[in-house]
Design a protein around this motif. Structure first.
Motif, PDB file in Angstrom:
ATOM      1  N   HIS A 196      49.458 -74.094  -3.063  1.00  0.00           N
ATOM      2  CA  HIS A 196      48.503 -74.534  -3.920  1.00  0.00           C
ATOM      3  C   HIS A 196      47.239 -73.429  -3.986  1.00  0.00           C
ATOM      4  CE1 HIS A 196      45.876 -75.956  -0.894  1.00  0.00           C
ATOM      5  NE2 HIS A 196      46.628 -76.727  -0.353  1.00  0.00           N
ATOM      6  N   LEU A 197      46.626 -73.479  -4.928  1.00  0.00           N
ATOM      7  CA  LEU A 197      45.294 -72.685  -4.807  1.00  0.00           C
ATOM      8  C   LEU A 197      44.583 -72.804  -3.720  1.00  0.00           C
ATOM      9  CD1 LEU A 197      43.746 -70.545  -6.924  1.00  0.00           C
ATOM     10  CD2 LEU A 197      42.267 -72.572  -7.482  1.00  0.00           C
ATOM     11  N   MET A 198      43.906 -71.832  -3.090  1.00  0.00           N
ATOM     12  CA  MET A 198      42.834 -72.000  -1.995  1.00  0.00           C
ATOM     13  C   MET A 198      41.583 -72.147  -3.032  1.00  0.00           C
ATOM     14  SD  MET A 198      43.942 -70.146   1.348  1.00  0.00           S
ATOM     15  CE  MET A 198      45.594 -70.444   2.180  1.00  0.00           C
ATOM     16  N   GLY A 199      41.218 -70.996  -3.610  1.00  0.00           N
ATOM     17  CA  GLY A 199      40.029 -70.988  -4.645  1.00  0.00           C
ATOM     18  C   GLY A 199      38.962 -70.002  -4.050  1.00  0.00           C
ATOM     19  N   GLY A 200      38.865 -69.547  -2.941  1.00  0.00           N
ATOM     20  CA  GLY A 200      37.840 -68.903  -2.401  1.00  0.00           C
ATOM     21  C   GLY A 200      37.333 -67.617  -3.190  1.00  0.00           C
ATOM     22  N   ALA A 201      38.382 -66.820  -3.410  1.00  0.00           N
ATOM     23  CA  ALA A 201      38.307 -65.614  -4.110  1.00  0.00           C
ATOM     24  C   ALA A 201      37.804 -65.966  -5.706  1.00  0.00           C
ATOM     25  CB  ALA A 201      39.550 -64.658  -4.237  1.00  0.00           C
ATOM     26  N   LEU A 202      38.480 -67.163  -6.329  1.00  0.00           N
ATOM     27  CA  LEU A 202      37.842 -67.364  -7.715  1.00  0.00           C
ATOM     28  C   LEU A 202      36.348 -67.938  -7.919  1.00  0.00           C
ATOM     29  CD1 LEU A 202      38.720 -68.330 -10.381  1.00  0.00           C
ATOM     30  CD2 LEU A 202      39.620 -70.387  -9.841  1.00  0.00           C
ATOM     31  N   ALA A 203      36.174 -68.691  -6.699  1.00  0.00           N
ATOM     32  CA  ALA A 203      34.726 -69.178  -6.646  1.00  0.00           C
ATOM     33  C   ALA A 203      33.757 -67.950  -6.517  1.00  0.00           C
ATOM     34  CB  ALA A 203      34.544 -70.144  -5.434  1.00  0.00           C
ATOM     35  N   ALA A 204      34.102 -67.189  -5.648  1.00  0.00           N
ATOM     36  CA  ALA A 204      33.151 -65.944  -5.363  1.00  0.00           C
ATOM     37  C   ALA A 204      32.919 -65.052  -6.695  1.00  0.00           C
ATOM     38  CB  ALA A 204      33.693 -65.031  -4.433  1.00  0.00           C
ATOM     39  N   ILE A 205      34.179 -64.792  -7.379  1.00  0.00           N
ATOM     40  CA  ILE A 205      34.188 -63.935  -8.577  1.00  0.00           C
ATOM     41  C   ILE A 205      33.210 -64.739  -9.655  1.00  0.00           C
ATOM     42  CG2 ILE A 205      35.343 -62.897 -10.667  1.00  0.00           C
ATOM     43  CD1 ILE A 205      37.567 -62.598  -8.138  1.00  0.00           C
ATOM     44  N   LEU A 206      33.241 -66.063  -9.928  1.00  0.00           N
ATOM     45  CA  LEU A 206      32.739 -66.891 -10.992  1.00  0.00           C
ATOM     46  C   LEU A 206      31.378 -67.113 -10.601  1.00  0.00           C
ATOM     47  CD1 LEU A 206      35.612 -69.439 -12.063  1.00  0.00           C
ATOM     48  CD2 LEU A 206      34.668 -67.284 -13.185  1.00  0.00           C
ATOM     49  N   VAL A 207      31.000 -67.334  -9.329  1.00  0.00           N
ATOM     50  CA  VAL A 207      29.488 -67.885  -9.144  1.00  0.00           C
ATOM     51  C   VAL A 207      28.888 -66.990  -8.130  1.00  0.00           C
ATOM     52  CG1 VAL A 207      29.894 -70.325 -10.090  1.00  0.00           C
ATOM     53  CG2 VAL A 207      30.489 -69.648  -7.798  1.00  0.00           C
ATOM     54  N   GLY A 208      29.632 -66.177  -7.281  1.00  0.00           N
ATOM     55  CA  GLY A 208      29.035 -65.277  -6.347  1.00  0.00           C
ATOM     56  C   GLY A 208      29.502 -65.728  -4.944  1.00  0.00           C
ATOM     57  N   PRO A 209      29.429 -64.904  -3.827  1.00  0.00           N
ATOM     58  CA  PRO A 209      30.305 -65.191  -2.588  1.00  0.00           C
ATOM     59  C   PRO A 209      29.448 -66.362  -1.920  1.00  0.00           C
ATOM     60  CG  PRO A 209      29.044 -62.886  -2.633  1.00  0.00           C
ATOM     61  CD  PRO A 209      29.115 -63.475  -4.113  1.00  0.00           C
ATOM     62  N   TYR A 210      28.081 -66.240  -2.066  1.00  0.00           N
ATOM     63  CA  TYR A 210      27.396 -67.256  -1.188  1.00  0.00           C
ATOM     64  C   TYR A 210      27.561 -68.738  -1.830  1.00  0.00           C
ATOM     65  CZ  TYR A 210      24.555 -63.630   0.951  1.00  0.00           C
ATOM     66  OH  TYR A 210      24.120 -62.582   1.554  1.00  0.00           O
ATOM     67  N   THR A 211      27.122 -68.929  -3.229  1.00  0.00           N
ATOM     68  CA  THR A 211      27.515 -70.077  -3.836  1.00  0.00           C
ATOM     69  C   THR A 211      29.141 -70.479  -3.725  1.00  0.00           C
ATOM     70  OG1 THR A 211      26.038 -69.316  -5.510  1.00  0.00           O
ATOM     71  CG2 THR A 211      27.229 -71.229  -6.026  1.00  0.00           C
ATOM     72  N   GLY A 212      29.942 -69.251  -3.734  1.00  0.00           N
ATOM     73  CA  GLY A 212      31.259 -69.537  -3.681  1.00  0.00           C
ATOM     74  C   GLY A 212      31.934 -70.437  -2.476  1.00  0.00           C
ATOM     75  N   VAL A 213      31.307 -70.035  -1.210  1.00  0.00           N
ATOM     76  CA  VAL A 213      31.377 -70.879   0.067  1.00  0.00           C
ATOM     77  C   VAL A 213      30.910 -72.195  -0.007  1.00  0.00           C
ATOM     78  CG1 VAL A 213      30.559 -70.857   2.360  1.00  0.00           C
ATOM     79  CG2 VAL A 213      31.222 -68.685   1.312  1.00  0.00           C
ATOM     80  N   LEU A 214      29.748 -72.310  -0.957  1.00  0.00           N
ATOM     81  CA  LEU A 214      29.230 -73.726  -0.837  1.00  0.00           C
ATOM     82  C   LEU A 214      30.113 -74.415  -1.594  1.00  0.00           C
ATOM     83  CD1 LEU A 214      25.510 -72.992  -1.486  1.00  0.00           C
ATOM     84  CD2 LEU A 214      26.445 -73.438   0.518  1.00  0.00           C
TER      85      LEU A 214
END
Length: 342
Positions: free
Chosen positions: A67-85
């Motif tokens: 299944h998707l993990m999503g870390g890379a997707l989150a970082a690209i869409l909203v930025g790495p700091y926000t992606g971690v959150l």
């Protein structure tokens, strides 16, 4: 790759928890540079979307799913700091309400699926964007592809340090690496399609595309004049992208609810990569019962007899509320004038 309780000893679990907490604390401050009043709602939408898509296990090998993990997707869409959150909120909701990932292993999961996937995915993305002259979708594909086996490697390293089963680490590394390369292909396809779709509709909302556009150049008889595309003479695709955010957010929430409430019924029931490796290598029995494993929503409603789609919609609502509130709390100055690449 949701790690259950029991796979790691107490020292490793606590140490990973400290790393995860420190990482989230740093990201709370860093998110101020990525979010503003206009983009803060994206944190909630991205987190909810990742929660929904993580429910959609897809087959990758005989008897194994991913299944998707999503870390890379989150970082690209909203930025790495926000992606971690975003990833931390998703993992917290999954662990507490759905018994997906152990509570004592929450720090391990945030470290592996949050910090590692975001850092590696974002790092590869930025490298490829620089080398490929701003090809955002290609960079998103490669960043996501590499982030999944990187997370599998991180799990293996932690297992070597504090795993509770006397298993040959080399065998675990080979098995984890092999299956998660396949899962990484699925992750890359989902990430590239999602980033491409958002770029086509609202390129101004893709954090990873900011600052990549070239200024509009107007050539006149008396020489060459350069005009910033965020002022006058804005290229039509960029100008069209700007506007009301509410329709996009409502559309995104609608798609997310359909994925969690309808498509989730068709997800693969095979064990995911980590579960399959644990069973095959003989350390699956180390998993301890979840403290909230008897809750009605545990195992996405299976324990309480709740349809998986209903459980998914409840989860989307929880993640959307928590991550959205966190995004607003962490937001900084307005950055709506940032340039983007269509």
């Amino acid at each position: 790759m949701h790690v259950p309780d029991g796979f790691f000893n107490a020292v490793t679990s606590v140490s990973a928890g400290v790393v995860a907490a420190a990482g989230v604390a740093v990201c709370l401050r860093g998110a101020r540079r990525e979010l503003d009043d206009r983009t803060a709602p994206m944190a909630g939408l991205v987190a909810a979307f990742i929660f929904a898509v993580q429910m959609l296990n897809f087959p990758v090998a005989a008897g194994t799913s991913g299944h998707l993990m999503g870390g890379a997707l989150a970082a690209i869409l909203v930025g790495p700091y926000t992606g971690v959150l975003c990833m931390a909120v998703v993992l917290l909701v999954q662990g507490v309400f759905f018994a997906d990932g152990g509570l004592t292993a929450l720090g391990v999961n945030v470290t592996i699926m949050g910090l590692v996937t975001v850092l590696v995915g974002w790092g590869v993305f930025r490298l490829v964007v620089g080398l490929a002259r701003g090809k955002v979708v290609v960079a998103a594909f490669l960043g996501a592809l590499v982030s999944v086996p990187a997370a599998a490697l991180a799990f293996t390293l932690l297992f070597a340090i504090g795993g509770t089963a006397p298993i040959e680490v080399g065998a675990v590394a080979a098995a984890m690496g092999g299956v998660h390369v396949l899962i990484g292909v699925g992750e890359a396809v989902i990430t590239a399609l999602t980033v491409g779709a958002v770029l086509a509709v609202r390129p101004d909302l893709v954090y990873g595309a900011r600052g990549l556009s070239k200024p509009l150049v107007l050539r006149g008889a008396d020489g060459e004049t350069t005009v910033d595309e965020t002022t006058v003479g804005e290229p039509q695709p960029v100008a069209a992208a700007r506007g009301a955010l509410k329709p996009f957010l409502l559309g995104g929430v609608g798609v997310t609810l359909v994925l969690a409430g309808v498509v989730s019924f068709f997800a693969s029931g095979d064990p995911d990569g980590l579960e399959a490796v644990a069973e095959n290598k003989g350390f699956g029995d180390q998993a301890a019962d979840h403290q909230f494993g008897t809750w009605a929503l545990a195992d996405y409603g299976d324990v309480g007899g709740i349809p998986v789609g209903v459980a998914g919609i409840i989860g989307v609502g929880l993640v959307l509320l928590i991550a959205g509130a966190l995004g607003y709390a962490a937001r900084g100055r307005d950055k709506s004038s940032d340039q983007i690449k269509v």
